[in-house]
Write a protein that holds these residues in place. Structure first.
Motif, PDB file in Angstrom:
ATOM      1  N   ARG A   1       0.836  -1.210   0.000  1.00  0.00           N
ATOM      2  CA  ARG A   1       0.000   0.000   0.000  1.00  0.00           C
ATOM      3  C   ARG A   1       0.870   1.260   0.000  1.00  0.00           C
ATOM      4  O   ARG A   1       0.646   2.185  -0.766  1.00  0.00           O
ATOM      5  CB  ARG A   1      -0.936   0.015   1.208  1.00  0.00           C
TER       6      ARG A   1
ATOM      7  N   THR B   1       0.983   3.951  -3.040  1.00  0.00           N
ATOM      8  CA  THR B   1       0.573   5.316  -2.710  1.00  0.00           C
ATOM      9  C   THR B   1       1.677   6.304  -3.059  1.00  0.00           C
ATOM     10  O   THR B   1       1.419   7.366  -3.643  1.00  0.00           O
ATOM     11  CB  THR B   1       0.190   5.416  -1.216  1.00  0.00           C
TER      12      THR B   1
ATOM     13  N   ASP C   1      -8.433  -0.663  -3.055  1.00  0.00           N
ATOM     14  CA  ASP C   1      -8.394   0.627  -2.357  1.00  0.00           C
ATOM     15  C   ASP C   1      -7.565   1.646  -3.129  1.00  0.00           C
ATOM     16  O   ASP C   1      -7.963   2.804  -3.295  1.00  0.00           O
ATOM     17  CB  ASP C   1      -7.801   0.479  -0.956  1.00  0.00           C
ATOM     18  N   VAL C   2      -6.404   1.213  -3.600  1.00  0.00           N
ATOM     19  CA  VAL C   2      -5.505   2.109  -4.314  1.00  0.00           C
ATOM     20  C   VAL C   2      -6.135   2.567  -5.621  1.00  0.00           C
ATOM     21  O   VAL C   2      -6.043   3.747  -5.983  1.00  0.00           O
ATOM     22  CB  VAL C   2      -4.129   1.429  -4.542  1.00  0.00           C
TER      23      VAL C   2
ATOM     24  N   GLN D   1      -8.432   5.341  -4.841  1.00  0.00           N
ATOM     25  CA  GLN D   1      -7.695   6.573  -4.558  1.00  0.00           C
ATOM     26  C   GLN D   1      -7.181   7.197  -5.845  1.00  0.00           C
ATOM     27  O   GLN D   1      -7.239   8.413  -6.027  1.00  0.00           O
ATOM     28  CB  GLN D   1      -6.515   6.283  -3.628  1.00  0.00           C
TER      29      GLN D   1
ATOM     30  N   THR E   1      -9.561   9.323  -8.001  1.00  0.00           N
ATOM     31  CA  THR E   1      -9.846  10.696  -7.566  1.00  0.00           C
ATOM     32  C   THR E   1      -8.765  11.677  -8.004  1.00  0.00           C
ATOM     33  O   THR E   1      -9.010  12.869  -8.036  1.00  0.00           O
ATOM     34  CB  THR E   1     -10.024  10.782  -6.033  1.00  0.00           C
ATOM     35  N   THR E   2      -7.564  11.165  -8.335  1.00  0.00           N
ATOM     36  CA  THR E   2      -6.467  12.056  -8.739  1.00  0.00           C
ATOM     37  C   THR E   2      -6.117  11.935 -10.221  1.00  0.00           C
ATOM     38  O   THR E   2      -5.160  12.565 -10.678  1.00  0.00           O
ATOM     39  CB  THR E   2      -5.197  11.759  -7.918  1.00  0.00           C
TER      40      THR E   2
END
Length: 128
Positions: free
Chosen positions: A48, A52, A82-83, A86, A89-90
């Motif tokens: 993770r 990230t 999960d990643v 994330q 969103t970017t």
């Protein structure tokens, strides 16, 4: 009772060593994350953190080379999902490369391979 002493942790085979390497991919905004060893509850935090870090800049394409991973537990799949959330969103993207048969089966059973693109080679993933 068999008279045999119970096996303790010290007499069990060692787990596969876990390692992660981040390297720039061809072109700007590309990062290759190479993982070796098992992805399980003990190593999922490291995975993770690496993903990230690799996708910290908006719009980055992160290529996760899984060709050195023999086993992936549900904890690893959870990290990937999960990643990906994330990254969405970017504006970043995650692409998986070269999962071995057991890992590919886990990704298929969990339908993670329908949510995360899978490429045959790192070059193919970087080009996409």
């Amino acid at each position: 009772m068999s008279g045999e002493p119970p096996a303790d942790r010290a007499s069990l085979p060692d787990e596969a060593p876990f390692a992660i390497q981040l390297s720039p991919g061809a072109g700007p905004g590309r990062t290759v994350v190479t993982v070796t060893g098992d992805v399980d509850m003990h190593s999922q935090g490291d995975l993770r953190d690496a993903l990230t870090e690799a996708g910290a800049a908006p719009g980055t394409r992160v290529v996760l080379d899984l060709s050195g991973v023999e086993f992936m537990a549900s904890a690893g799949v959870h990290v990937l999902l999960d990643v990906v959330g994330q990254f969405e969103t970017t504006g970043s993207a995650l692409v998986l490369v070269g999962p071995r048969p057991m890992v590919a089966r886990v990704l298929s059973l969990t339908h993670a391979d329908q949510l995360i693109p899978v490429a045959a080679t790192v070059d193919e993933a970087l080009a996409g």
